[in-house]
Design a protein around this motif. Structure first.
Motif, PDB file in Angstrom:
ATOM      1  N   TYR A 277       0.807  -1.216   0.000  1.00  0.00           N
ATOM      2  CA  TYR A 277       0.000   0.000   0.000  1.00  0.00           C
ATOM      3  C   TYR A 277       0.844   1.273   0.000  1.00  0.00           C
ATOM      4  O   TYR A 277       0.576   2.197  -0.748  1.00  0.00           O
TER       5      TYR A 277
ATOM      6  N   SER B  97       2.352   1.868  -3.534  1.00  0.00           N
ATOM      7  CA  SER B  97       1.590   1.533  -4.739  1.00  0.00           C
ATOM      8  C   SER B  97       1.335   2.746  -5.639  1.00  0.00           C
ATOM      9  O   SER B  97       1.568   2.680  -6.843  1.00  0.00           O
ATOM     10  N   THR B  98       0.880   3.859  -5.079  1.00  0.00           N
ATOM     11  CA  THR B  98       0.559   5.006  -5.925  1.00  0.00           C
ATOM     12  C   THR B  98       1.802   5.601  -6.593  1.00  0.00           C
ATOM     13  O   THR B  98       1.803   5.773  -7.817  1.00  0.00           O
TER      14      THR B  98
ATOM     15  N   VAL C  25      -7.447   0.874  -3.250  1.00  0.00           N
ATOM     16  CA  VAL C  25      -6.629   1.490  -4.301  1.00  0.00           C
ATOM     17  C   VAL C  25      -7.221   1.158  -5.665  1.00  0.00           C
ATOM     18  O   VAL C  25      -7.354   2.035  -6.531  1.00  0.00           O
TER      19      VAL C  25
ATOM     20  N   ARG D  27     -10.284   3.161  -6.221  1.00  0.00           N
ATOM     21  CA  ARG D  27      -9.968   4.549  -6.568  1.00  0.00           C
ATOM     22  C   ARG D  27      -9.536   4.653  -8.027  1.00  0.00           C
ATOM     23  O   ARG D  27      -9.910   5.593  -8.729  1.00  0.00           O
TER      24      ARG D  27
END
Length: 175
Positions: free
Chosen positions: A14, A17-18, A42, A45
């Motif tokens: 997490y 990840s972005t 995620v 989103r």
């Protein structure tokens, strides 16, 4: 083999990840597809549509770069010890041609980032350093709405409007 596109597969934690997804979007030309296990939130989103509470910067940027297909949920019991969250497998297929036309694609991240930097602000207030109310209205967008109500096509229009207002030689990323 030379010339073949990559198939990327991974279980992304997490906390990275972005940023990792944004880095991979920049390298999408050499990828056929990406399959990831991510925290369910995620993936939600990434796949969210305008007007959704989960729609935001990640949604717009992911949907500009890739076709997103949430595949299936992985329940906590599949792991030992079980995590406190559900995971989800997602397939990302980079577009050969993006779904919207943008004159300076690098500017999209600037517009989207600025718009979502303060979620509760209206568009007129969140991007006022980039575009004024008249420019927003040129895209047939009400400056009084919030960024999470805009479609990818509307973000493309705003980005193209900003591109046209910039003088030659202006950097394509603004701080």
């Amino acid at each position: 083999n030379a010339g073949e596109k990559l198939h990327i597969i991974g279980n992304l934690p997490y906390n990275i990840s972005t940023p990792l997804l944004f880095h991979l979007f920049e390298q999408k030309a050499c990828m056929a597809d990406m399959h990831f296990m991510l925290q369910k939130e995620v993936v939600q989103r990434m796949a969210a549509g305008p007007g959704s509470k989960t729609y935001g910067r990640l949604s717009v940027m992911a949907q500009y770069h890739c076709q997103i297909t949430p595949l299936f949920v992985v329940k906590p019991g599949a792991f030992s010890p079980p995590p406190k969250v559900e995971s989800m497998i997602v397939r990302l297929r980079p577009y050969e041609q993006p779904p919207v036309s943008i004159e300076q694609p690098d500017l999209l991240a600037t517009v989207v980032g600025q718009a979502f930097s303060q979620r509760r602000k209206t568009l007129r207030n969140s991007i006022k350093s980039l575009l004024d109310e008249d420019a927003i209205r040129q895209c047939d967008i009400d400056p009084g709405i919030r960024p999470e109500q805009l479609s990818l096509a509307q973000f493309a229009c705003l980005t193209n409007c900003l591109s046209q207002t910039m003088t030659p030689g202006t950097p394509t990323t603004l701080d």
